[in-house]
Write a protein that holds these residues in place. Structure first.
Motif, PDB file in Angstrom:
ATOM      1  N   SER A  48      -9.804  -1.292   0.052  1.00  0.00           N
ATOM      2  CA  SER A  48      -8.403  -1.469   0.461  1.00  0.00           C
ATOM      3  C   SER A  48      -8.255  -2.455   1.609  1.00  0.00           C
ATOM      4  CB  SER A  48      -7.820  -0.121   0.864  1.00  0.00           C
ATOM      5  OG  SER A  48      -8.571   0.423   1.938  1.00  0.00           O
ATOM      6  N   LYS A  76      -7.653   4.767  12.366  1.00  0.00           N
ATOM      7  CA  LYS A  76      -8.102   5.536  11.189  1.00  0.00           C
ATOM      8  C   LYS A  76      -9.605   5.476  11.098  1.00  0.00           C
ATOM      9  CE  LYS A  76      -7.695   1.784   7.740  1.00  0.00           C
ATOM     10  NZ  LYS A  76      -7.020   1.313   6.527  1.00  0.00           N
ATOM     11  N   HIS A  77     -10.235   6.378  10.322  1.00  0.00           N
ATOM     12  CA  HIS A  77      -9.722   7.522   9.567  1.00  0.00           C
ATOM     13  C   HIS A  77     -10.156   8.755  10.338  1.00  0.00           C
ATOM     14  CE1 HIS A  77     -10.587   4.166   6.846  1.00  0.00           C
ATOM     15  NE2 HIS A  77      -9.529   4.558   6.191  1.00  0.00           N
ATOM     16  N   ASP A 102      -4.205   9.956   4.632  1.00  0.00           N
ATOM     17  CA  ASP A 102      -4.756   8.929   3.763  1.00  0.00           C
ATOM     18  C   ASP A 102      -4.172   9.193   2.374  1.00  0.00           C
ATOM     19  OD1 ASP A 102      -8.055   7.391   3.700  1.00  0.00           O
ATOM     20  OD2 ASP A 102      -6.192   6.895   2.642  1.00  0.00           O
ATOM     21  N   TRP A 103      -4.366   8.222   1.508  1.00  0.00           N
ATOM     22  CA  TRP A 103      -3.722   8.254   0.188  1.00  0.00           C
ATOM     23  C   TRP A 103      -4.422   9.276  -0.710  1.00  0.00           C
ATOM     24  CZ3 TRP A 103      -1.572   5.702   3.552  1.00  0.00           C
ATOM     25  CH2 TRP A 103      -0.544   4.789   3.367  1.00  0.00           C
ATOM     26  N   ARG A 113     -16.523  11.178  -0.459  1.00  0.00           N
ATOM     27  CA  ARG A 113     -15.606  11.082   0.692  1.00  0.00           C
ATOM     28  C   ARG A 113     -14.369  11.953   0.562  1.00  0.00           C
ATOM     29  NH1 ARG A 113     -11.812   5.751   0.738  1.00  0.00           N
ATOM     30  NH2 ARG A 113     -11.238   5.691  -1.453  1.00  0.00           N
ATOM     31  N   MET A 150      -4.215   7.982  11.130  1.00  0.00           N
ATOM     32  CA  MET A 150      -4.354   8.364   9.722  1.00  0.00           C
ATOM     33  C   MET A 150      -5.456   9.387   9.589  1.00  0.00           C
ATOM     34  SD  MET A 150      -5.474   6.123   6.389  1.00  0.00           S
ATOM     35  CE  MET A 150      -4.132   4.961   6.414  1.00  0.00           C
ATOM     36  N   ARG A 161     -18.226   1.499   4.427  1.00  0.00           N
ATOM     37  CA  ARG A 161     -17.055   0.945   5.120  1.00  0.00           C
ATOM     38  C   ARG A 161     -17.355   0.571   6.568  1.00  0.00           C
ATOM     39  NH1 ARG A 161     -11.473   3.997   3.566  1.00  0.00           N
ATOM     40  NH2 ARG A 161     -10.611   1.941   4.041  1.00  0.00           N
ATOM     41  N   TYR A 186      -9.917  11.735   4.391  1.00  0.00           N
ATOM     42  CA  TYR A 186     -10.082  12.489   3.145  1.00  0.00           C
ATOM     43  C   TYR A 186     -10.925  13.745   3.292  1.00  0.00           C
ATOM     44  CZ  TYR A 186      -8.367   8.606   0.287  1.00  0.00           C
ATOM     45  OH  TYR A 186      -7.600   7.644  -0.305  1.00  0.00           O
ATOM     46  N   GLU A 246     -15.507   0.049   0.136  1.00  0.00           N
ATOM     47  CA  GLU A 246     -14.913   1.386   0.151  1.00  0.00           C
ATOM     48  C   GLU A 246     -15.275   2.124  -1.129  1.00  0.00           C
ATOM     49  OE1 GLU A 246     -10.725   1.247   0.724  1.00  0.00           O
ATOM     50  OE2 GLU A 246     -10.412   3.308   0.071  1.00  0.00           O
ATOM     51  N   ASP A 267      -2.301  -2.614   4.126  1.00  0.00           N
ATOM     52  CA  ASP A 267      -3.658  -2.618   4.683  1.00  0.00           C
ATOM     53  C   ASP A 267      -3.950  -3.995   5.243  1.00  0.00           C
ATOM     54  OD1 ASP A 267      -4.378  -0.482   2.059  1.00  0.00           O
ATOM     55  OD2 ASP A 267      -4.815   0.019   4.136  1.00  0.00           O
ATOM     56  N   ALA A 278       0.832  -1.193   0.000  1.00  0.00           N
ATOM     57  CA  ALA A 278       0.000   0.000   0.000  1.00  0.00           C
ATOM     58  C   ALA A 278       0.868   1.244   0.000  1.00  0.00           C
ATOM     59  CB  ALA A 278      -0.894  -0.003   1.230  1.00  0.00           C
ATOM     60  N   LEU A 327      -1.855  -0.530   8.255  1.00  0.00           N
ATOM     61  CA  LEU A 327      -2.840   0.559   8.101  1.00  0.00           C
ATOM     62  C   LEU A 327      -4.185   0.039   8.591  1.00  0.00           C
ATOM     63  CD1 LEU A 327      -1.611   1.558   4.550  1.00  0.00           C
ATOM     64  CD2 LEU A 327      -0.891   2.541   6.738  1.00  0.00           C
TER      65      LEU A 327
HETATM   66  C1  GLC Z   1      -7.386   4.078   1.067  1.00  0.00           C
HETATM   67  C2  GLC Z   1      -8.118   4.045   2.384  1.00  0.00           C
HETATM   68  C3  GLC Z   1      -7.226   3.775   3.563  1.00  0.00           C
HETATM   69  C4  GLC Z   1      -6.078   2.874   3.136  1.00  0.00           C
HETATM   70  C5  GLC Z   1      -5.220   3.642   2.142  1.00  0.00           C
HETATM   71  C6  GLC Z   1      -4.069   2.774   1.610  1.00  0.00           C
HETATM   72  O1  GLC Z   1      -7.913   5.053   0.242  1.00  0.00           O
HETATM   73  O2  GLC Z   1      -8.973   5.141   2.694  1.00  0.00           O
HETATM   74  O3  GLC Z   1      -8.025   3.144   4.582  1.00  0.00           O
HETATM   75  O4  GLC Z   1      -5.294   2.510   4.285  1.00  0.00           O
HETATM   76  O5  GLC Z   1      -5.978   4.162   1.059  1.00  0.00           O
HETATM   77  O6  GLC Z   1      -4.580   1.735   0.848  1.00  0.00           O
END
Ligand code: GLC
Length: 737
Positions: free
Chosen positions: A407, A202-203, A281-282, A213, A246, A169, A249, A476, A105, A87, A155
């Motif tokens: 994820s 998280k989150h 977050d990513w 989101r 974490m 989620r 978004y 998700e 993850d 990830a 994560l």
């Molecule tokens: C995703 C998720 C987060 C995850 C991350 C890495 O968008 O929101 O829960 O850990 O990106 O995959």
């Protein structure tokens, strides 16, 4: 020979002492993690500190970036250490022995596309066990698999409350109550970190729906947040000390969560004394200076979902111009290194190696058996006893059990049980049909896939009992519906009409509506039951296992009961859609109490194959602390686990968000006739309201009611207590390692 051995020994010891370098101070295990992190940062160059604060997704992408964005030295390190499919990845500082952070993850197991690993039941499922030993054992198992897969940062630790029952989620989280979330998610994080990994929680925060989101603005009063979503994270932090948080978004009250000074600096770091680091977050970072100065410590996941590496050269420049202080960079690096020392990541690095999938699946099955919730069992139809014929219908029960998407989705050992599944849909190859046949070899077990409703009804009519599997696919990036899709309600109704001895097994990401409830005899909620979900369902239906799960979320009777008629469609205000959570902290059972609604199934509800009786409720107040004891007895004929629940209730004068709050619970296994007295200390924050002025918790003096039972709507025992007024600070002392 002896002389040779002696000589060799002397040489070996000589070589170590003659050339032994004094261990770098940060490698001195006798020092605290605080001291070791500070010493390592003091030895670092600025570029080495900057290495720690920018994480990547797929290292393959980086060399393609325009020159100058990423330091060439980092590129070389990334390429040298890439973990395929991870990830995220943050380079280390080899010169100082600081390892790379390889991130995977998530709360249900190791998620690497195409890499088979063991899936736990969903986090919502294991929350239903109401036993932190279950989530802790799960955390140990998945961390073990993660380290053997080359990872050292998990994560995991989903702690968002199920404010919105249709949140896609919710299956990754642990329900609607802050205390239950603190205990159950805390257990998972403790299990993970006990294996020398860093876990996130998280989150953070109020990321309570998937609709819009990455751009929605969650509007909620500070008091409402503090007594719900934030209290859940605070209770996780109290119980498990996650190395990282974490940020999410969404925006919260107008500010992006990853550059939200109130959430990150004021609440998390100052009030709660959080010593770890905030990772994004990513794709959740939107600035360099604002984010760095508002408390973001690490931008992670760059290049998958961000336009700009805000914490790359841009941060270096911001430091050079003084817009971000050197001190802040040191703080970022120290916060990132602290858990690497404190959680044993540096002292006990992960090693790739073989995994014992059978042993790990046993852990997953044990968790499922503690978690599945028997919702209805009219006339004691379950457990099935010597039935001659069983009709198994629908839900791909001949192939496996459903898993959630996104994820947190784990590639199953044995691969996806469906040949051509809809994109992202996973069934774990643990077939309830096969498992039932194995447990009831004498019974004639037939299967109908449920597409042909008439055929399914005919099979049901020819069988002694019918077991219909229904599924609700959540994931998700999208919110779901409470209604079942694909004509499943009609299927259940037709089967129940053909055979009143119908049992429904629900595989869902969360709450579902059940228009057929009065027509069926029994209902088992399996959520997403994990790697051995089929076996767990069969063991419970046939009585090999006595179910002991209790609902971590309320099951509404209809959409009309929800705080927001349509999920996620808030008002538009300027550039961002808003979702206005004017219910504040009154979510889940609190909302139903406040509105006087009767749900389909209440928070905390769950049946057993034995019976329990509660007695002897005794609250006591000492120095303002409320403790409660209650005795639970197994009055039935077989062993079983009960979950006595303590709720506290206050009159309107106390100013609470709703009439009552969960104050404590404990799971106890009891033999027939056995009794146990459980003792609960009620966290003072659960008796208080949070006050902005002074940043304090306030308990109003007066009479409070202590209620005890086995579900939030079944509390036969009550006792009143007088509580003195009390005001205490929301600011925690700095936390130990
Ligand atoms: C995703 C998720 C987060 C995850 C991350 C890495 O968008 O929101 O829960 O850990 O990106 O995959």
């Amino acid at each position: 020979v002896k002389k040779a051995v002696l000589l060799a020994t002397l040489l070996a010891s000589a070589s170590t002492c003659a050339f032994a370098q004094p261990a770098a101070p940060w490698m001195d295990r006798s020092k605290s993690a605080d001291a070791r992190a500070a010493a390592a940062v003091a030895a670092m160059t600025e570029d080495e500190k900057l290495t720690l604060v920018l994480g990547f997704t797929d290292p393959q992408e980086l060399p393609k970036l325009p020159a100058g964005i990423i330091d060439p030295a980092i590129l070389r390190d990334v390429e040298a250490h890439q973990v395929p499919g991870s990830a995220g990845y943050v380079p280390g500082v080899p010169r100082l022995g600081i390892p790379a952070q390889s991130q995977t993850d998530a709360s249900i197991g190791v998620r690497v596309e195409g890499l088979p690993r063991t899936a736990l039941p969903s986090s919502l499922a294991t929350a239903a066990s109401f036993d932190p030993k279950v989530t802790e054992a799960g955390g140990v198992m998945i961390a073990h698999e993660a380290r053997l897969s080359g990872f050292n940062v998990f994560l995991a630790g989903g702690g968002n409350l199920a404010r919105e029952p249709r949140n896609g989620r919710n299956f990754e989280y642990t329900g609607e109550d802050p205390l239950l979330t603190g205990v159950m998610t805390g257990g998972l994080i403790n299990g993970i970190q006990s294996q020398h990994m860093v876990s996130t929680m998280k989150h953070y925060a109020v990321n309570d729906q998937e609709t819009l989101r990455t751009s929605v603005d969650s509007k909620i009063s500070n008091q409402g947040m503090r007594q719900s979503d934030l209290l859940a994270f605070e209770m996780i932090l109290d119980r498990s000390s996650p190395g990282s948080a974490m940020c999410s978004y969404n925006l919260v009250n107008g500010f992006w969560a990853c550059e939200n000074d109130y959430l990150l600096n004021k609440v998390l770091k100052q009030d709660w004394g959080f010593k770890g680091y905030v990772m994004s977050d990513w794709g959740a970072v939107h600035s360099t200076i604002q984010a760095a100065n508002s408390g973001l410590d690490q931008m992670t996941g760059y290049s998958c979902c961000d336009q700009t590496p805000f914490f790359g050269r841009l941060l270096k420049e911001a430091i050079a111009t003084g817009q971000v202080s050197q001190k802040r960079l040191d703080d970022m690096a120290t916060r990132i290194l602290w858990p690497l020392f404190a959680k044993g990541v540096i002292d006990d690095p992960q090693k790739v190696g073989p995994i014992d999938f059978k042993a790990d699946a046993d852990v997953s099955q044990a968790a499922a058996e503690q978690s599945l919730v028997l919702l209805k069992n009219q006339g004691g139809l379950l457990p099935l006893k010597n039935v001659r014929s069983i009709a198994v219908i629908g839900g791909h029960a001949d192939r496996g059990v459903m898993a959630g998407a996104g994820s947190s989705n784990v590639t199953p050992v044995g691969g996806n049980a469906l040949e051509n599944p809809p994109q992202y849909m996973t069934y774990i190859p643990s077939s309830p049909l096969k498992a039932l046949k194995a447990v009831e070899p004498k019974a004639q077990v037939g299967f109908a896939d449920g597409k042909d409703v008439a055929a399914a009804a005919r099979l049901a009519a020819q069988s002694e009992v019918a077991v219909v599997f229904v599924t609700q696919w959540n994931g998700e990036g999208f919110d779901g519906k409470l209604e079942l899709t694909d004509n499943q309600d009609a299927l259940v109704a037709a089967v129940a009409k053909a055979n009143p001895r119908t049992i429904v097994v629900v595989e869902s990401g969360g709450a579902v509506l059940m228009p057929w409830l009065d027509q069926v005899t029994a209902v088992l909620e399996a959520f997403y039951p994990g790697a051995r979900g089929g076996e767990a369902v069969a063991d419970i239906l046939t009585g090999k296992v006595n179910p002991s799960g209790h609902l971590p979320i309320t099951f509404p009777a209809s959409d009309a009961q929800l705080a927001h008629p349509i999920v996620g469609l808030g008002e538009r205000d300027g550039t961002h859609a808003q979702i206005v959570y004017d219910e504040g902290a009154a979510i889940g059972y609190k909302w139903y109490d406040l509105k006087g609604y009767k749900p389909l199934f209440a928070f905390g509800h769950g049946l057993s194959y034995t019976d329990f009786a509660l007695s002897g409720l005794r609250p006591a107040v000492e120095n303002g602390t409320l403790t409660v004891s209650v005795t639970v007895k197994n009055t039935g004929k077989r062993a079983g686990a009960a979950v006595p629940q303590i709720y506290v209730a206050a009159d309107r004068a106390a100013g609470w968000e709703a009439p009552k709050r969960l104050g404590g619970f404990e799971k106890v296994l009891l033999q027939p006739g056995e009794s146990r007295t459980v003792h609960v200390t009620v966290d003072p924050r659960l008796l208080a309201t949070w006050r902005e002025a002074g940043d304090q918790w306030v308990i109003a003096p007066g009479t409070y009611h202590v209620l005890a039972g086995q579900a939030s709507d079944a509390l036969p025992l009550s006792a009143d207590v007088a509580l003195p007024g009390r005001v205490f600070s929301a600011v925690h002392p700095r936390r130990p390692d």
